[in-house]
Write a protein that holds these residues in place. Structure first.
Motif, PDB file in Angstrom:
ATOM      1  N   GLY A   1     -11.341   4.815  -0.993  1.00 43.68           N
ATOM      2  CA  GLY A   1     -10.560   3.243  -0.671  1.00 43.68           C
ATOM      3  C   GLY A   1     -10.786   1.965  -1.222  1.00 43.68           C
ATOM      4  N   ASP A   2     -10.875   1.520  -1.373  1.00 45.29           N
ATOM      5  CA  ASP A   2     -11.283   0.598  -2.160  1.00 45.29           C
ATOM      6  C   ASP A   2     -12.403   0.283  -3.041  1.00 45.29           C
ATOM      7  OD1 ASP A   2      -8.032  -0.308  -1.649  1.00 45.29           O
ATOM      8  OD2 ASP A   2      -8.842  -2.145  -0.278  1.00 45.29           O
ATOM      9  N   ILE A   3     -13.808   0.648  -2.812  1.00 44.04           N
ATOM     10  CA  ILE A   3     -14.372   0.923  -3.487  1.00 44.04           C
ATOM     11  C   ILE A   3     -15.350   2.317  -3.946  1.00 44.04           C
ATOM     12  CG2 ILE A   3     -17.575   1.060  -2.785  1.00 44.04           C
ATOM     13  CD1 ILE A   3     -16.391  -0.715  -0.137  1.00 44.04           C
ATOM     14  N   THR A   4     -15.421   1.549  -5.433  1.00 43.52           N
ATOM     15  CA  THR A   4     -15.708   2.546  -6.708  1.00 43.52           C
ATOM     16  C   THR A   4     -16.976   2.030  -6.981  1.00 43.52           C
ATOM     17  OG1 THR A   4     -13.218   2.437  -7.782  1.00 43.52           O
ATOM     18  CG2 THR A   4     -15.223   3.319  -8.689  1.00 43.52           C
ATOM     19  N   SER A   5     -17.560   3.443  -7.159  1.00 43.93           N
ATOM     20  CA  SER A   5     -19.236   3.843  -7.281  1.00 43.93           C
ATOM     21  C   SER A   5     -19.964   4.091  -8.117  1.00 43.93           C
ATOM     22  CB  SER A   5     -20.303   3.872  -5.858  1.00 43.93           C
ATOM     23  OG  SER A   5     -19.853   4.757  -4.967  1.00 43.93           O
ATOM     24  N   TYR A   6     -20.999   4.386  -8.888  1.00 42.55           N
ATOM     25  CA  TYR A   6     -21.073   4.666 -10.001  1.00 42.55           C
ATOM     26  C   TYR A   6     -22.265   5.275  -9.808  1.00 42.55           C
ATOM     27  CZ  TYR A   6     -22.284   6.755 -14.900  1.00 42.55           C
ATOM     28  OH  TYR A   6     -22.513   7.683 -15.748  1.00 42.55           O
ATOM     29  N   ASN A   7     -22.933   6.997  -8.801  1.00 38.76           N
ATOM     30  CA  ASN A   7     -24.158   6.685  -8.934  1.00 38.76           C
ATOM     31  C   ASN A   7     -25.073   7.378  -9.384  1.00 38.76           C
ATOM     32  OD1 ASN A   7     -22.708   6.252  -5.986  1.00 38.76           O
ATOM     33  ND2 ASN A   7     -22.057   8.700  -6.216  1.00 38.76           N
ATOM     34  N   PHE A   8     -24.399   7.818 -11.146  1.00 38.53           N
ATOM     35  CA  PHE A   8     -25.050   8.362 -11.673  1.00 38.53           C
ATOM     36  C   PHE A   8     -26.613   7.125 -12.444  1.00 38.53           C
ATOM     37  CE2 PHE A   8     -21.912  11.144 -11.191  1.00 38.53           C
ATOM     38  CZ  PHE A   8     -22.840  12.178 -11.827  1.00 38.53           C
ATOM     39  N   GLU A   9     -26.544   5.610 -12.081  1.00 43.61           N
ATOM     40  CA  GLU A   9     -26.754   5.108 -12.244  1.00 43.61           C
ATOM     41  C   GLU A   9     -28.110   4.308 -11.727  1.00 43.61           C
ATOM     42  OE1 GLU A   9     -27.018   2.906 -15.347  1.00 43.61           O
ATOM     43  OE2 GLU A   9     -25.454   3.836 -16.292  1.00 43.61           O
ATOM     44  N   ASN A  10     -28.230   4.847 -10.446  1.00 42.19           N
ATOM     45  CA  ASN A  10     -29.247   5.069  -9.610  1.00 42.19           C
ATOM     46  C   ASN A  10     -30.847   5.680 -10.832  1.00 42.19           C
ATOM     47  OD1 ASN A  10     -27.521   4.049  -7.895  1.00 42.19           O
ATOM     48  ND2 ASN A  10     -27.331   6.073  -7.365  1.00 42.19           N
ATOM     49  N   LYS A  11     -32.296   5.214  -9.756  1.00 38.78           N
ATOM     50  CA  LYS A  11     -33.253   5.753 -10.405  1.00 38.78           C
ATOM     51  C   LYS A  11     -33.395   6.789 -10.278  1.00 38.78           C
ATOM     52  CE  LYS A  11     -38.017   4.375  -8.943  1.00 38.78           C
ATOM     53  NZ  LYS A  11     -39.251   3.757  -8.997  1.00 38.78           N
ATOM     54  N   VAL A  12     -33.051   7.695  -9.741  1.00 40.32           N
ATOM     55  CA  VAL A  12     -32.709   9.122  -9.547  1.00 40.32           C
ATOM     56  C   VAL A  12     -32.410   9.898 -10.586  1.00 40.32           C
ATOM     57  CG1 VAL A  12     -33.588  11.290  -8.173  1.00 40.32           C
ATOM     58  CG2 VAL A  12     -33.891   9.258  -7.080  1.00 40.32           C
ATOM     59  N   GLU A  13     -31.392   9.094 -11.106  1.00 43.22           N
ATOM     60  CA  GLU A  13     -30.446  10.296 -11.293  1.00 43.22           C
ATOM     61  C   GLU A  13     -30.831   9.766 -12.342  1.00 43.22           C
ATOM     62  OE1 GLU A  13     -28.134  10.158  -7.817  1.00 43.22           O
ATOM     63  OE2 GLU A  13     -29.771   8.862  -9.040  1.00 43.22           O
ATOM     64  N   ARG A  14     -30.790   8.273 -12.817  1.00 41.53           N
ATOM     65  CA  ARG A  14     -31.021   8.096 -14.670  1.00 41.53           C
ATOM     66  C   ARG A  14     -32.605   9.050 -15.353  1.00 41.53           C
ATOM     67  NH1 ARG A  14     -31.324   3.027 -12.827  1.00 41.53           N
ATOM     68  NH2 ARG A  14     -33.122   2.274 -13.371  1.00 41.53           N
ATOM     69  N   TYR A  15     -33.483   9.276 -13.991  1.00 44.15           N
ATOM     70  CA  TYR A  15     -34.659  10.392 -14.381  1.00 44.15           C
ATOM     71  C   TYR A  15     -34.531  10.981 -14.718  1.00 44.15           C
ATOM     72  CZ  TYR A  15     -38.988  12.593 -13.736  1.00 44.15           C
ATOM     73  OH  TYR A  15     -40.005  13.511 -14.085  1.00 44.15           O
ATOM     74  N   LEU A  16     -33.632  11.524 -14.265  1.00 43.01           N
ATOM     75  CA  LEU A  16     -33.624  13.267 -13.722  1.00 43.01           C
ATOM     76  C   LEU A  16     -32.417  13.378 -16.142  1.00 43.01           C
ATOM     77  CD1 LEU A  16     -31.883  13.990 -10.294  1.00 43.01           C
ATOM     78  CD2 LEU A  16     -33.949  15.697 -12.094  1.00 43.01           C
ATOM     79  N   LEU A  17     -31.538  12.247 -16.026  1.00 43.03           N
ATOM     80  CA  LEU A  17     -30.677  12.681 -16.657  1.00 43.03           C
ATOM     81  C   LEU A  17     -31.828  12.793 -17.597  1.00 43.03           C
ATOM     82  CD1 LEU A  17     -28.108  10.273 -15.980  1.00 43.03           C
ATOM     83  CD2 LEU A  17     -27.725  13.139 -16.864  1.00 43.03           C
ATOM     84  N   ASN A  18     -32.478  11.487 -18.272  1.00 42.53           N
ATOM     85  CA  ASN A  18     -33.491  11.259 -19.656  1.00 42.53           C
ATOM     86  C   ASN A  18     -34.587  12.438 -19.329  1.00 42.53           C
ATOM     87  OD1 ASN A  18     -33.022   9.023 -19.825  1.00 42.53           O
ATOM     88  ND2 ASN A  18     -33.618   7.961 -18.136  1.00 42.53           N
ATOM     89  N   SER A  19     -34.944  13.504 -17.948  1.00 45.88           N
ATOM     90  CA  SER A  19     -35.621  14.511 -18.028  1.00 45.88           C
ATOM     91  C   SER A  19     -34.917  15.270 -19.214  1.00 45.88           C
ATOM     92  CB  SER A  19     -35.945  14.431 -16.283  1.00 45.88           C
ATOM     93  OG  SER A  19     -36.957  15.886 -16.352  1.00 45.88           O
ATOM     94  N   MET A  20     -33.615  15.414 -18.855  1.00 45.58           N
ATOM     95  CA  MET A  20     -32.712  16.693 -19.733  1.00 45.58           C
ATOM     96  C   MET A  20     -33.166  16.137 -21.391  1.00 45.58           C
ATOM     97  SD  MET A  20     -30.073  17.937 -16.729  1.00 45.58           S
ATOM     98  CE  MET A  20     -29.409  16.203 -16.322  1.00 45.58           C
ATOM     99  N   ARG A  21     -33.009  15.143 -21.724  1.00 42.34           N
ATOM    100  CA  ARG A  21     -32.683  14.772 -22.645  1.00 42.34           C
ATOM    101  C   ARG A  21     -33.966  15.175 -23.336  1.00 42.34           C
ATOM    102  NH1 ARG A  21     -29.979   9.596 -20.477  1.00 42.34           N
ATOM    103  NH2 ARG A  21     -27.798  10.086 -20.904  1.00 42.34           N
ATOM    104  N   THR A  22     -34.966  15.364 -22.978  1.00 40.20           N
ATOM    105  CA  THR A  22     -35.726  14.867 -23.436  1.00 40.20           C
ATOM    106  C   THR A  22     -36.688  16.752 -23.437  1.00 40.20           C
ATOM    107  OG1 THR A  22     -37.900  14.862 -21.176  1.00 40.20           O
ATOM    108  CG2 THR A  22     -36.882  12.817 -22.812  1.00 40.20           C
ATOM    109  N   THR A  23     -35.627  17.017 -22.614  1.00 39.93           N
ATOM    110  CA  THR A  23     -36.016  18.849 -22.483  1.00 39.93           C
ATOM    111  C   THR A  23     -35.027  19.729 -23.213  1.00 39.93           C
ATOM    112  OG1 THR A  23     -37.345  19.167 -20.696  1.00 39.93           O
ATOM    113  CG2 THR A  23     -36.172  21.133 -21.069  1.00 39.93           C
ATOM    114  N   PHE A  24     -33.465  19.380 -23.177  1.00 34.91           N
ATOM    115  CA  PHE A  24     -32.943  20.408 -24.637  1.00 34.91           C
ATOM    116  C   PHE A  24     -31.735  19.261 -25.594  1.00 34.91           C
ATOM    117  CE2 PHE A  24     -33.247  20.999 -19.628  1.00 34.91           C
ATOM    118  CZ  PHE A  24     -32.716  22.869 -19.475  1.00 34.91           C
TER     119      PHE A  24
END
Length: 353
Positions: free
Chosen positions: A125-148
């Motif tokens: 609807g009128d609500i836009t959300s960016y879910n990759f700033e959530n705690k779990v997503e940030r942790y997984l992205l940072n984990s991939m940055r240290t691994t790859f």
């Protein structure tokens, strides 16, 4: 000179909203593209809408399937029609940010990647959300940055080996077909989308590329995923479903049942891939996780059918076959004693997704 990108857009009865997706392509800062709109035998005036766009921009083409093929088959039609050096996809109810093609092609040039992806935002609807700033997503992205491997101060993560296992291990998904850009020549090796999957056909296609090619993930949003009223996934607010207090009408139940069967089919396919893989290091853990997902689907169907004891017992036994848990064991006992009432404990394990 910019290389030609072929954009494949499958559509079915989206005459009222497809223009938003097309306009987002016209706003791209990258100009050398062709758009192939594949109409999967719509019954509305989709063709008229597209032909009007074609009169405005010669880069837009219209193709109509001779038979209804579903989303995977429609994308296949578009890929076979493509003339570009690269392929990209956009669903007819979604949109791209103006930077998508330019940034993706720059990433290809910088990292020498065969395939690129990016993140996205979701709009309901009128609500836009960016879910990759959530705690779990940030942790997984940072984990991939240290691994790859990383580029652009960590903004882009590059994978060559190990992505399939990371994909299986993560509780969140970072890869979407609508942000994918890849060299068309890879089709000769990877092939087309499996048209037998009507759910998850995009995911089962993406993972064919994992661990075989150089893949770049751009960790900023490039697209808008619309949670449309006619979406396969968002026909109702499944987070709010409570079969103990709200009676599910036949239409909603049939959609949930159908999605469950399609989801199980995809999970069984993933299970076969894990079993055959020579890159997954901990197969037992991954197979157990997949089995648990399949069991939860059958468990939910069993609970929803508890007023039909024969059907509910069938689904419950299927759930137990994949993974024995306190939930499906307790449900089996209730069904054997013909108890049809709801239960707060059993309700906790329901999986409508």
């Amino acid at each position: 000179m910019e290389q030609l990108i072929s954009i494949v857009m499958p559509t079915y009865n989206r005459a009222q909203i497809i223009s938003g997706a097309i306009e987002s392509i016209l706003r791209q800062s990258y100009a050398n593209w062709e758009l192939i709109v594949v109409d999967d035998r719509s019954m509305d005036h989709t063709e008229e809408v597209i032909r009007e766009w074609m009169r405005k921009d010669a880069r837009i083409r219209y193709v109509r399937n001779e038979r209804e093929k579903g989303p995977g088959g429609a994308r296949n039609t578009g890929m076979l029609e493509a003339q570009g050096d690269y392929l990209a996809f956009l669903d007819s109810d979604d949109e791209w940010y103006p930077c998508h093609l330019t940034d993706s092609m720059s990433t290809h040039a910088l990292t020498k990647a065969d395939i690129s992806f990016a993140l996205w935002v979701e709009r309901h609807g009128d609500i836009t959300s960016y879910n990759f700033e959530n705690k779990v997503e940030r942790y997984l992205l940072n984990s991939m940055r240290t691994t790859f491997e990383t580029w652009n101060d960590g903004e882009t993560i590059v994978f060559e080996k190990g992505l399939f296992e990371a994909f299986l291990s993560h509780t969140r998904n970072f890869f979407q077909l609508n942000t994918m850009v890849f060299r068309r020549e890879l089709l000769d090796e990877v092939g087309l989308i499996n048209e037998h999957f009507y759910l998850g056909e995009d995911t089962t296609y993406l993972i064919r590329f994992f661990d075989k090619y150089r893949i770049a993930l751009q960790t900023k949003p490039h697209s808008v995923y619309q949670e449309s009223p006619d979406s396969l996934y968002f026909f109702c607010d499944r987070w709010q479903l409570d079969p103990d207090t709200i009676h599910l009408n036949e239409e909603v139940y049939k959609k949930i049942e159908g999605l469950s069967f399609k989801s199980i089919k995809v999970r069984e396919h993933l299970r076969d891939l894990v079993a055959q893989s020579d890159t997954v290091s901990n197969k037992a853990t991954q197979l157990s996780y997949i089995d648990n997902g399949i069991a939860s689907k059958y468990y939910t169907l069993s609970y929803l059918n508890r007023y039909d004891r024969k059907k509910a017992l069938h689904y419950c036994r299927q759930s137990l076959r994949y993974k024995v848990s306190i939930f499906n064991l307790f449900l089996l006992v209730k069904l054997l004693f013909s108890s049809k009432s709801g239960n707060a404990f059993l309700h906790r394990a329901l999986n409508f997704w």
